[in-house]
Design an enzyme around this catalytic site. Sequence first.
Site, short mmCIF file in Angstrom:
data_model
loop_
_atom_site.label_atom_id
_atom_site.label_comp_id
_atom_site.label_asym_id
_atom_site.label_seq_id
_atom_site.Cartn_x
_atom_site.Cartn_y
_atom_site.Cartn_z
CD1 TRP A 280 -0.71 1.21 -9.50
CD2 TRP A 280 0.31 -0.57 -8.63
NE1 TRP A 280 0.35 1.66 -8.74
CE2 TRP A 280 1.00 0.58 -8.20
CE3 TRP A 280 0.77 -1.81 -8.21
CZ2 TRP A 280 2.12 0.54 -7.39
CZ3 TRP A 280 1.89 -1.86 -7.39
CH2 TRP A 280 2.55 -0.70 -6.99
CB CYS A 315 3.58 5.66 -6.40
SG CYS A 315 2.59 7.12 -6.82
CG HIS A 374 6.37 7.39 -9.73
ND1 HIS A 374 5.71 6.48 -8.93
CD2 HIS A 374 7.69 7.06 -9.61
CE1 HIS A 374 6.57 5.64 -8.39
NE2 HIS A 374 7.79 5.98 -8.78
CG ASP A 397 10.44 4.91 -6.61
OD1 ASP A 397 9.56 4.58 -5.79
OD2 ASP A 397 10.19 5.21 -7.79
CE1 TYR A 597 0.48 6.52 -9.37
CE2 TYR A 597 -1.23 4.94 -8.83
CZ TYR A 597 0.07 5.38 -8.70
OH TYR A 597 0.95 4.70 -7.91
#
Length: 768
Positions: A280, A315, A374, A397, A597
């Site tokens: 990220w 994600c 997300h 997740d 994001y």
Amino acid sequence: MSESSETAFGGRRAIPPNTSNAAENDPPTVELQGLVPRGFNPQDYLNVMNVHLFKERWDSNKVDHHTDKYSNNQLIVRRGQSFYIQIDFNRPYDPRRDFFRVEYVIGRYPQENKGTYVPVPVVSELQSGKWGAKVVMKEDRSVRLSVQSSPDCIVGKFRMYVAVWTPYGVIRTARNPATDTYILFNPWCEEDAVYLDNEKEREEYVLNDIGVIFYGDFNDIKSRSWSYGQFEEGILDTCLYVMDRANMDLSGRGNPIKVSRVGSAMINAKDDEGVIAGSWDNVYAYGVPPSAWTGSVDILLEYKSSQKPVRYGQCWVFAGVFNTFLRCLGIPARVVTNYFSAHDNDANLQLDIFLEEDGNVNSKLTKDSVWNYHCWNEAWMTRPDLPVGFGGWQVVDSTPQENSDGMYRCGPASVQAIKHGHVCFQFDAPFVFAEVNSDLVYITAKKDGTHVVETLDTTHIGKLIVTKEIGGDGIKDITDTYKFQEGKLLQSHKDLSARVTVRVTVTVKCVPEKAWPFSAFESQEEERLALETALMYGAKKARNTEGVLKSRSDVHMNFEVENAVLGRDFKVIITFRNNGSTRYTVAAYLSGNISFYTGVSKAEFKNETFNVTLEPLSFKREEVLIGAGEYMGQLLEQAFLHFFVTARVNETRDVLAKQKSIVLTVPKVIIKVRGAQVVGSDMVVMVEFTNPLKETLRNVWIRLDGPGVTKPLRRMFREIRPNATVQWEELCRPWVSGPRKLIASLTSDSLRHVYGELDLQIQRRPSM
């Protein structure tokens, strides 16, 4: 069928753990017992000459089991449902004197009580829920069997044998890879834990190999197609390999709860050398930027071949690959996007935003974050480990956010339990609850060290939760499956003490009860009760916010951002409204940030202060110009800009705060085709892109994908000058008929998240 071990393993187990589907230990072809006559010849008894599995795509075994789409030459069936095999013997079979059975074996250390060795008896009638084989046809030397597996058997690749009984022992067929049989979860079987009773939902959530993933911002929702490719060659074996890499015991691979939990850990590489390494920080050296991927196939096949994590994912990539894993194994699954998703670090059901006394955000104290969006997955299954009513869709997740039982994973957590605040039920329900139902609390950090709660936003988090609609590419709002709906009036006038006090009743102080529509009040009471329940079940007590919304002035503030196109100037428009009879002065501050994001800011590119005077019963608009040169040199992966506006009413010291993120509009890749769109016929695909920016794009990669139409392809262009156009042509030969889709992505050193797609209708090959 179990192998003895010379090692005692500490006295705890007789054999090593059985954790590899790929590992084998062939049983003996002859198992003799007692004294055997010198003249004993196995060929004198019933012998198996050949085994036919009817495993072509058009055979009933694959068509009836909905496995005909898999690019795999082996027999693939779904558990709990009968299938056919044929055994050819050396002479006619006589049930009065000949005894045989079919055996299914998985792993290196098979045991009957673990379900890794399955002896299938020949019975007169098949019994529901049990393994069995019934003779349905005898013809000369051949016997056709209807074999039924248990609806809770292990999911994986089994080795098949036929064992014949003689007076002196067992004669067994030799290992034959051609008879290996894959057994998958079965959403069509009522006794299976993943049973789904709606055919259209099964077609969408199990059989659809192309999906749509939503991203962007709540006010500017964007979508991109994703090739799940669960039926592509090598993908099924890779999904089984993923469980092998996790050292998951084979005996647990028939339980969708365990399989999905292991999958959520293994899709990310945070602590177990899983499939995808996340990044990220906008640096993707020695890897592929997350935005460049068009689907799961390349990622999974690279992981299987290299046996190392694939770089890089975020994600939506984790969710897309995890969806492939689940659907490939037969678990109904879908990708879900939550807009304004909370990452609550201290599990207190609220996100604390700390401000300096001048209104600027204190980044050192602010540890919680709000992701613009997300993506996670939902998997459909029963939950026998929970009370009745909490089965159905479960949140799973694979994006590594927080540690769960020693590993970076999340779920399965019951969506129904989350909605009602029952966060005591496993797994990871408190974290998911916070993602969709937290409060934003704005706190001023005073210079003397004290913290003062200034204002509260109870509706920002979990603003919208969506997934792809069934049978189309549109959006389906599923917010009400996660949280009770809040009325517009109720959103701004809540008794906030309900957040920290466990009680059943809800009191509305600001407006008389008779003024509320009954349905709105009921929704408010349900939503409050869900939060109270979550707090009761162990979530940390929130900061006391009672009375925070009792504003001492009549000033309100909001702001909008004009449609912002990459490389162009745009405006931020702030509106102040005075609804009272008093004159007010306001000191305001705007901060513009380049942001990930995930809501984390990289750098501030704009800050501006201004003062506003508001006459009674009036409003004013302030416009702030954002120049392209201010943000272009610092853009990140998804071209997100985050604006934060705070204002203080000088006369009352009230603090007003609003924040919004925007996604800059980026150009698209154009896809065109020439030639007949027919299975087996050549078709030319052309990918085209024009650079609309004033700068040269360098190290440009374009990727092309389309399940059933083309294998994943890519092409590099060293540079694309301003206003220049590049074209790329490929010859494709579709092998799957019906609605198909071509997907393209473009990434470069300075421009990413550029996509294009084209819907196709591939016709069947004309019969001769």
